[in-house]
Design an enzyme around this catalytic site. Sequence first.
Site, PDB file in Angstrom:
ATOM      1  N   ARG A  94       0.851  -1.200   0.000  1.00  0.00           N
ATOM      2  CA  ARG A  94       0.000   0.000   0.000  1.00  0.00           C
ATOM      3  C   ARG A  94       0.887   1.252   0.000  1.00  0.00           C
ATOM      4  O   ARG A  94       0.611   2.222  -0.695  1.00  0.00           O
ATOM      5  CB  ARG A  94      -0.928   0.000   1.223  1.00  0.00           C
ATOM      6  CG  ARG A  94      -1.718   1.299   1.366  1.00  0.00           C
ATOM      7  CD  ARG A  94      -2.679   1.259   2.546  1.00  0.00           C
ATOM      8  NE  ARG A  94      -3.452   2.495   2.646  1.00  0.00           N
ATOM      9  CZ  ARG A  94      -4.426   2.703   3.522  1.00  0.00           C
ATOM     10  NH1 ARG A  94      -4.745   1.755   4.391  1.00  0.00           N
ATOM     11  NH2 ARG A  94      -5.089   3.850   3.546  1.00  0.00           N
ATOM     12  N   ASN A 148     -10.532  -4.361  -1.288  1.00  0.00           N
ATOM     13  CA  ASN A 148     -10.326  -3.245  -2.209  1.00  0.00           C
ATOM     14  C   ASN A 148      -9.373  -3.600  -3.345  1.00  0.00           C
ATOM     15  O   ASN A 148      -8.681  -4.598  -3.244  1.00  0.00           O
ATOM     16  CB  ASN A 148      -9.749  -2.061  -1.422  1.00  0.00           C
ATOM     17  CG  ASN A 148     -10.853  -1.150  -0.934  1.00  0.00           C
ATOM     18  OD1 ASN A 148     -11.842  -0.963  -1.608  1.00  0.00           O
ATOM     19  ND2 ASN A 148     -10.659  -0.577   0.242  1.00  0.00           N
ATOM     20  N   CYS A 171     -18.967  -1.830   0.156  1.00  0.00           N
ATOM     21  CA  CYS A 171     -17.971  -0.914   0.741  1.00  0.00           C
ATOM     22  C   CYS A 171     -18.580  -0.230   1.959  1.00  0.00           C
ATOM     23  O   CYS A 171     -19.777   0.029   2.002  1.00  0.00           O
ATOM     24  CB  CYS A 171     -17.612   0.124  -0.317  1.00  0.00           C
ATOM     25  SG  CYS A 171     -16.815   1.609   0.298  1.00  0.00           S
ATOM     26  N   ASP A 172     -17.746   0.075   2.920  1.00  0.00           N
ATOM     27  CA  ASP A 172     -18.255   0.695   4.146  1.00  0.00           C
ATOM     28  C   ASP A 172     -18.261   2.224   4.102  1.00  0.00           C
ATOM     29  O   ASP A 172     -18.729   2.857   5.022  1.00  0.00           O
ATOM     30  CB  ASP A 172     -17.425   0.236   5.345  1.00  0.00           C
ATOM     31  CG  ASP A 172     -16.010   0.773   5.260  1.00  0.00           C
ATOM     32  OD1 ASP A 172     -15.530   1.020   4.139  1.00  0.00           O
ATOM     33  OD2 ASP A 172     -15.382   0.946   6.315  1.00  0.00           O
ATOM     34  N   HIS A 201     -16.413   4.199  -4.520  1.00  0.00           N
ATOM     35  CA  HIS A 201     -15.558   5.348  -4.198  1.00  0.00           C
ATOM     36  C   HIS A 201     -15.696   6.451  -5.249  1.00  0.00           C
ATOM     37  O   HIS A 201     -14.740   7.184  -5.527  1.00  0.00           O
ATOM     38  CB  HIS A 201     -14.077   4.923  -4.045  1.00  0.00           C
ATOM     39  CG  HIS A 201     -13.827   4.108  -2.809  1.00  0.00           C
ATOM     40  ND1 HIS A 201     -12.574   3.713  -2.409  1.00  0.00           N
ATOM     41  CD2 HIS A 201     -14.669   3.624  -1.861  1.00  0.00           C
ATOM     42  CE1 HIS A 201     -12.645   3.017  -1.288  1.00  0.00           C
ATOM     43  NE2 HIS A 201     -13.915   2.938  -0.934  1.00  0.00           N
ATOM     44  N   TYR A 267     -14.429  10.121  -1.427  1.00  0.00           N
ATOM     45  CA  TYR A 267     -13.353   9.775  -2.360  1.00  0.00           C
ATOM     46  C   TYR A 267     -13.350  10.612  -3.638  1.00  0.00           C
ATOM     47  O   TYR A 267     -12.375  10.599  -4.385  1.00  0.00           O
ATOM     48  CB  TYR A 267     -13.409   8.282  -2.716  1.00  0.00           C
ATOM     49  CG  TYR A 267     -12.816   7.411  -1.638  1.00  0.00           C
ATOM     50  CD1 TYR A 267     -11.452   7.146  -1.619  1.00  0.00           C
ATOM     51  CD2 TYR A 267     -13.601   6.873  -0.629  1.00  0.00           C
ATOM     52  CE1 TYR A 267     -10.893   6.371  -0.625  1.00  0.00           C
ATOM     53  CE2 TYR A 267     -13.053   6.097   0.377  1.00  0.00           C
ATOM     54  CZ  TYR A 267     -11.697   5.839   0.365  1.00  0.00           C
ATOM     55  OH  TYR A 267     -11.149   5.078   1.362  1.00  0.00           O
ATOM     56  N   ARG A 287      -0.734   7.724   4.062  1.00  0.00           N
ATOM     57  CA  ARG A 287      -1.713   7.051   4.919  1.00  0.00           C
ATOM     58  C   ARG A 287      -1.219   5.648   5.331  1.00  0.00           C
ATOM     59  O   ARG A 287      -1.433   5.225   6.451  1.00  0.00           O
ATOM     60  CB  ARG A 287      -3.049   6.972   4.172  1.00  0.00           C
ATOM     61  CG  ARG A 287      -4.168   6.306   4.914  1.00  0.00           C
ATOM     62  CD  ARG A 287      -4.668   7.114   6.102  1.00  0.00           C
ATOM     63  NE  ARG A 287      -5.525   6.286   6.943  1.00  0.00           N
ATOM     64  CZ  ARG A 287      -5.635   6.415   8.270  1.00  0.00           C
ATOM     65  NH1 ARG A 287      -4.993   7.367   8.903  1.00  0.00           N
ATOM     66  NH2 ARG A 287      -6.412   5.626   8.961  1.00  0.00           N
TER      67      ARG A 287
HETATM   68  C1  G6P Z   1     -12.863   3.410   3.961  1.00  0.00           C
HETATM   69  C2  G6P Z   1     -13.073   2.759   2.624  1.00  0.00           C
HETATM   70  C3  G6P Z   1     -12.291   1.513   2.525  1.00  0.00           C
HETATM   71  C4  G6P Z   1     -10.839   1.772   2.846  1.00  0.00           C
HETATM   72  C5  G6P Z   1     -10.689   2.441   4.183  1.00  0.00           C
HETATM   73  C6  G6P Z   1      -9.258   2.850   4.413  1.00  0.00           C
HETATM   74  O1  G6P Z   1     -13.433   2.655   4.957  1.00  0.00           O
HETATM   75  O2  G6P Z   1     -14.393   2.481   2.338  1.00  0.00           O
HETATM   76  O3  G6P Z   1     -12.458   1.000   1.257  1.00  0.00           O
HETATM   77  O4  G6P Z   1     -10.118   0.574   2.841  1.00  0.00           O
HETATM   78  O5  G6P Z   1     -11.481   3.572   4.237  1.00  0.00           O
HETATM   79  O6  G6P Z   1      -9.102   3.246   5.713  1.00  0.00           O
HETATM   80  P1  G6P Z   1      -7.656   3.385   6.361  1.00  0.00           P
HETATM   81  O7  G6P Z   1      -7.966   3.772   7.742  1.00  0.00           O
HETATM   82  O8  G6P Z   1      -6.988   2.065   6.205  1.00  0.00           O
HETATM   83  O9  G6P Z   1      -6.972   4.468   5.590  1.00  0.00           O
HETATM   84 MN    MN Z   2     -14.443   1.243   0.399  1.00  0.00          MN
END
Ligand code: G6P
Ligand code: MN
Length: 448
Positions: A94, A148, A171-172, A201, A267, A287
């Site tokens: 990542r 993802n 997706c959340d 997104h 997003y 991030r």
């Molecule tokens: C949201 C998105 C996810 C993503 C996450 C990343 O929940 O819907 O798709 O993976 O954010 O969060 P993070 O805290 O890992 O940056």
């Molecule tokens: Mn997502």
Amino acid sequence: MKKYNVVIVGGGSHRNPDLMAMLASKKDVFPLKRVVLYDNEAERQEIMGQYGEILMREYYPELEEFIYTTDPDVAFKDVDFALMQIRAGRLPMREKDEKIPLVHGCVGQETCGAGGFAYGLRSVPAIIELVKQIRKHSPEAWILNYSNPAAIVAEATKRIFPDDYRILNICDMPIAIMDAYAKLLGCQRKDFEPRYFGLNHFGWFTHLYDKKTGADLMPSVREQLMAGEIFKKGSEDEHVREKSWVDTYNFMSTMVKDFPEYLPNTYLKYYLYPRHVVEESDPNYTRANEVMDGKEKDTYNMMKEVIKLGALKGTKYELDPNRGVHATYIVDLATSIANNTNDIFLIITKNRGCIPNLDSEMMVEVACRVGANGVEPLAMDPVDTFYKGLLENQYAYEKLTVDGFLECNKLKLLQALVLNRTVVDTDLAKVILDDLIEANKAFWPEFK
Ligand code: G6P
Ligand code: MN
């Protein structure tokens, strides 16, 4: 009441303590017989497994079996629900996804732009393989996939398993955004039903209907967002606890002021304001670094402590029943399927005419009823030119990414990057693609 067997695919994920706590808290509506953690990395999952054993022993004594394994033949036997959240290449990859585009002055984000593209080309083969393994043992299992980049993954699963209606991509983010709206409205997320359109997104809320009265609460949220930055650090919401997420949420105000028709997914910031995003990014600390130094480390340290103590209850790690667990949407979805309640969820699904002026094959994210027979998208009006243009462009990028992967076709991958709004320039796309190929050698096939 029937009891279900659940497998969590990606057993080592730092999100699993929340997920397991949530499963335990929902035993009345979604009773389980067996919970399995599956991961391909035994050492990492071992800690999660030992922690999970303690959690389940104390909070889910009714559970007949809790195991963790790296053997797919064990993990995927007699599964009713597979909850998939894998990260191919984990956080170190990542980090590369985020940093490589930034070196070239482009948005560096795990799911958007060139970073999401790279992640997609790692996720797709891993997910295809996992779905095949699950199907070998459990042809009828519901596969709830929130790995993802969900847009690319959904396009690929549609291609490879076109008739398999029991694979759901979700997706959340919209859920988390709705939680934030609920705070602004002084109600609960479940008090209103969303209408939403777009790609994963990459979408917009059009309405938020009050479940009791039918009144649209969207204008009130819009008014509040327009009034200025609303989200404050320190909220107990999963996302809004951290500064970078607070900034992301607050940026919705800027977007709504510029495009007041609908409420944007957070997003869209990366696609509609790429220059702003690059300017505020630190190419040496993204991030991924924040997550590795923060959430992931903290979660693993917490679990190691609990394992030493041998207990959660009676320690400072005791689960707080009042703390809203963000992951409930997964069990809500499973419950709607299991009990055929046909509740509304935002799902990434084949358009099939639901948005009449967009490709019927497009993997749109829209409001759907979800029950024992799968997903039924709710029909919408045609979308206006601005949105149609954005969506068709973005979907062409997604499609070409999947085509490029399936055909091992480098030209299509280049075309995908050129179409992506965060890249655009062909010379840039070429150097970024070469860098990504180099960084992903261990994961990608050879593209010709
Ligand atoms: C949201 C998105 C996810 C993503 C996450 C990343 O929940 O819907 O798709 O993976 O954010 O969060 P993070 O805290 O890992 O940056
Ligand atoms: Mn997502």
